[in-house]
Design a protein around this motif. Sequence first.
Motif, short mmCIF file in Angstrom:
data_model
loop_
_atom_site.label_atom_id
_atom_site.label_comp_id
_atom_site.label_asym_id
_atom_site.label_seq_id
_atom_site.Cartn_x
_atom_site.Cartn_y
_atom_site.Cartn_z
N PHE A 11 0.81 -1.21 0.00
CA PHE A 11 0.00 0.00 0.00
C PHE A 11 0.85 1.27 0.00
O PHE A 11 0.29 2.37 0.05
CB PHE A 11 -0.93 0.02 1.22
N GLY A 12 2.16 1.15 -0.02
CA GLY A 12 3.01 2.34 -0.05
C GLY A 12 2.79 3.15 -1.32
O GLY A 12 2.33 2.64 -2.34
N GLY A 13 3.13 4.43 -1.25
CA GLY A 13 2.86 5.33 -2.36
C GLY A 13 3.51 4.92 -3.66
O GLY A 13 2.90 5.03 -4.74
N SER A 14 4.76 4.43 -3.61
CA SER A 14 5.44 4.07 -4.85
C SER A 14 4.74 2.91 -5.55
O SER A 14 4.59 2.91 -6.78
CB SER A 14 6.90 3.71 -4.57
N GLY A 15 4.30 1.92 -4.78
CA GLY A 15 3.62 0.78 -5.38
C GLY A 15 2.26 1.13 -5.93
O GLY A 15 1.86 0.66 -7.00
N VAL A 16 1.53 1.98 -5.21
CA VAL A 16 0.21 2.41 -5.68
C VAL A 16 0.33 3.20 -6.97
O VAL A 16 -0.40 2.97 -7.94
CB VAL A 16 -0.49 3.24 -4.59
N LEU A 17 1.27 4.15 -6.99
CA LEU A 17 1.45 4.97 -8.19
C LEU A 17 1.86 4.11 -9.38
O LEU A 17 1.31 4.25 -10.48
CB LEU A 17 2.51 6.05 -7.94
N ALA A 18 2.81 3.20 -9.17
CA ALA A 18 3.28 2.35 -10.26
C ALA A 18 2.15 1.50 -10.81
O ALA A 18 2.01 1.34 -12.03
CB ALA A 18 4.42 1.47 -9.76
N THR A 19 1.33 0.95 -9.92
CA THR A 19 0.23 0.09 -10.36
C THR A 19 -0.81 0.88 -11.15
O THR A 19 -1.27 0.44 -12.21
CB THR A 19 -0.43 -0.61 -9.16
N GLU A 20 -1.17 2.04 -10.64
CA GLU A 20 -2.17 2.85 -11.34
C GLU A 20 -1.64 3.34 -12.68
O GLU A 20 -2.39 3.43 -13.67
CB GLU A 20 -2.59 4.04 -10.46
N LEU A 21 -0.35 3.66 -12.74
CA LEU A 21 0.26 4.06 -14.01
C LEU A 21 0.19 2.91 -15.01
O LEU A 21 -0.18 3.09 -16.18
CB LEU A 21 1.71 4.48 -13.79
N GLY A 22 0.54 1.70 -14.55
CA GLY A 22 0.49 0.54 -15.44
C GLY A 22 -0.91 0.25 -15.94
O GLY A 22 -1.11 -0.07 -17.12
N LYS A 23 -1.90 0.38 -15.06
CA LYS A 23 -3.29 0.15 -15.46
C LYS A 23 -3.73 1.16 -16.52
O LYS A 23 -4.40 0.81 -17.50
CB LYS A 23 -4.19 0.21 -14.23
N ALA A 24 -3.33 2.42 -16.32
CA ALA A 24 -3.71 3.46 -17.28
C ALA A 24 -3.03 3.22 -18.63
O ALA A 24 -3.66 3.40 -19.69
CB ALA A 24 -3.33 4.83 -16.73
N LEU A 25 -1.77 2.80 -18.61
CA LEU A 25 -1.07 2.51 -19.86
C LEU A 25 -1.71 1.33 -20.59
O LEU A 25 -1.85 1.34 -21.82
CB LEU A 25 0.41 2.22 -19.58
N ALA A 26 -2.11 0.31 -19.83
CA ALA A 26 -2.76 -0.85 -20.44
C ALA A 26 -4.09 -0.45 -21.09
O ALA A 26 -4.43 -0.93 -22.17
CB ALA A 26 -2.98 -1.94 -19.39
N GLN A 27 -4.82 0.43 -20.43
CA GLN A 27 -6.10 0.88 -20.98
C GLN A 27 -5.92 1.70 -22.25
O GLN A 27 -6.83 1.80 -23.07
CB GLN A 27 -6.85 1.68 -19.92
N LYS A 28 -4.73 2.27 -22.43
CA LYS A 28 -4.42 3.01 -23.65
C LYS A 28 -3.88 2.12 -24.76
O LYS A 28 -3.50 2.60 -25.83
CB LYS A 28 -3.43 4.14 -23.34
N GLY A 29 -3.80 0.81 -24.49
CA GLY A 29 -3.40 -0.13 -25.53
C GLY A 29 -1.99 -0.66 -25.42
O GLY A 29 -1.58 -1.52 -26.21
N HIS A 30 -1.20 -0.18 -24.44
CA HIS A 30 0.15 -0.70 -24.25
C HIS A 30 0.09 -2.04 -23.53
O HIS A 30 -0.83 -2.32 -22.76
CB HIS A 30 0.99 0.29 -23.44
N GLN A 31 1.10 -2.87 -23.77
CA GLN A 31 1.20 -4.16 -23.08
C GLN A 31 2.11 -3.95 -21.86
O GLN A 31 3.28 -3.60 -22.00
CB GLN A 31 1.80 -5.21 -24.01
N VAL A 32 1.56 -4.16 -20.67
CA VAL A 32 2.27 -3.83 -19.43
C VAL A 32 2.50 -5.10 -18.62
O VAL A 32 1.57 -5.88 -18.39
CB VAL A 32 1.48 -2.80 -18.60
N HIS A 33 3.74 -5.28 -18.16
CA HIS A 33 4.13 -6.45 -17.37
C HIS A 33 4.64 -5.99 -16.01
O HIS A 33 5.65 -5.28 -15.93
CB HIS A 33 5.22 -7.24 -18.09
N PHE A 34 3.95 -6.39 -14.94
CA PHE A 34 4.41 -6.10 -13.59
C PHE A 34 5.32 -7.23 -13.12
O PHE A 34 4.98 -8.41 -13.26
CB PHE A 34 3.24 -5.96 -12.62
N ILE A 35 6.46 -6.87 -12.55
CA ILE A 35 7.40 -7.86 -12.04
C ILE A 35 7.68 -7.52 -10.57
O ILE A 35 8.30 -6.49 -10.26
CB ILE A 35 8.73 -7.85 -12.83
N THR A 36 7.20 -8.37 -9.66
CA THR A 36 7.39 -8.13 -8.24
C THR A 36 7.13 -9.43 -7.48
O THR A 36 6.80 -10.45 -8.08
CB THR A 36 6.48 -6.99 -7.74
#
Length: 234
Positions: A11-36
Amino acid sequence: MRIGIVCYPTFGGSGVLATELGKALAQKGHQVHFITYQQPVRLNHFIPNLYYHEVQVPTYPLFDYPPYETALSSTLVDVIRNNKLQLLHVHYAIPHASAAYMAKKILEAEGIHIPVITTLHGTDITLVGRDKTYAPVVAFSINQSDAITAVSHNLRDETFKFFKIEKPIEVIHNFVDVERFNRKPIDAFRKVIAPEGERILLHASNFRKVKRVQDVVKIFHNIHKEVPSKLLFV
C-alpha cells in the motif's frame, strides 16, 4: 509499447502509483508487465494487456536473508527476453534500480538493449538511500539509468544534494484520476464526523514510523486547544 514495471506490491505510495500508471497505460493499448514478489494490491481485477510475473525467491539454510535482488534480476532477464519488452520502468531505487542494471548488462551480452527509467519516490533517497550501507549502490544504479524522474522538486533537489548524480532528473508529480476522485457533497459525512461544526484534520498514510503519526497527534492537540477540531486517520 511492451513495458515492464517493477515496484513494491504493498500500500506504499510508490507501489500504488506504479500500479495505477500501469493500469492506465494498459487501458491506452500498451502491453504492461508487472514484475514483483506478489500481486500488487491495486491489481485486483482483470485488465486486458496487463500481466503479472511473480519473483520467486528460493530459501536455503545457507542464506539468513534470501537474495531477492538476484532473484529479481534473473526474473527481469527472463521476462524481458521472453516478452520482447521495449522499456523497463522501476519505481523506488532500492533495490530495483540496481537489479535493473544487472539485468540490463546480462541482456547486453546477448545483444538485447532495454532502456531503464528509474523513478525516485522519497525514502529511497531521503532516508534509506542515504544510509552508508546502501548509498554507493544507490548512486551508481541511478546514474546507470537511461532516464531518472522524481515525484517532487524537493526530492530532486535532495537527490542532487546527497548523491553525486551526473544526469538530469525530470520532475513528474504524482497524479490523481479526476474522473474517479472528484468533489462530491459531503454534508452528511461531515455531520457524522463533526456534528458541532468542528474543523476536520485528516492524515492519510500507511502509518509506518517514518510518517510520524505521533507528531500528527501532538500537532492536533495544540490546534484543538485553540480551534474545536476532529482528527481523522485514513
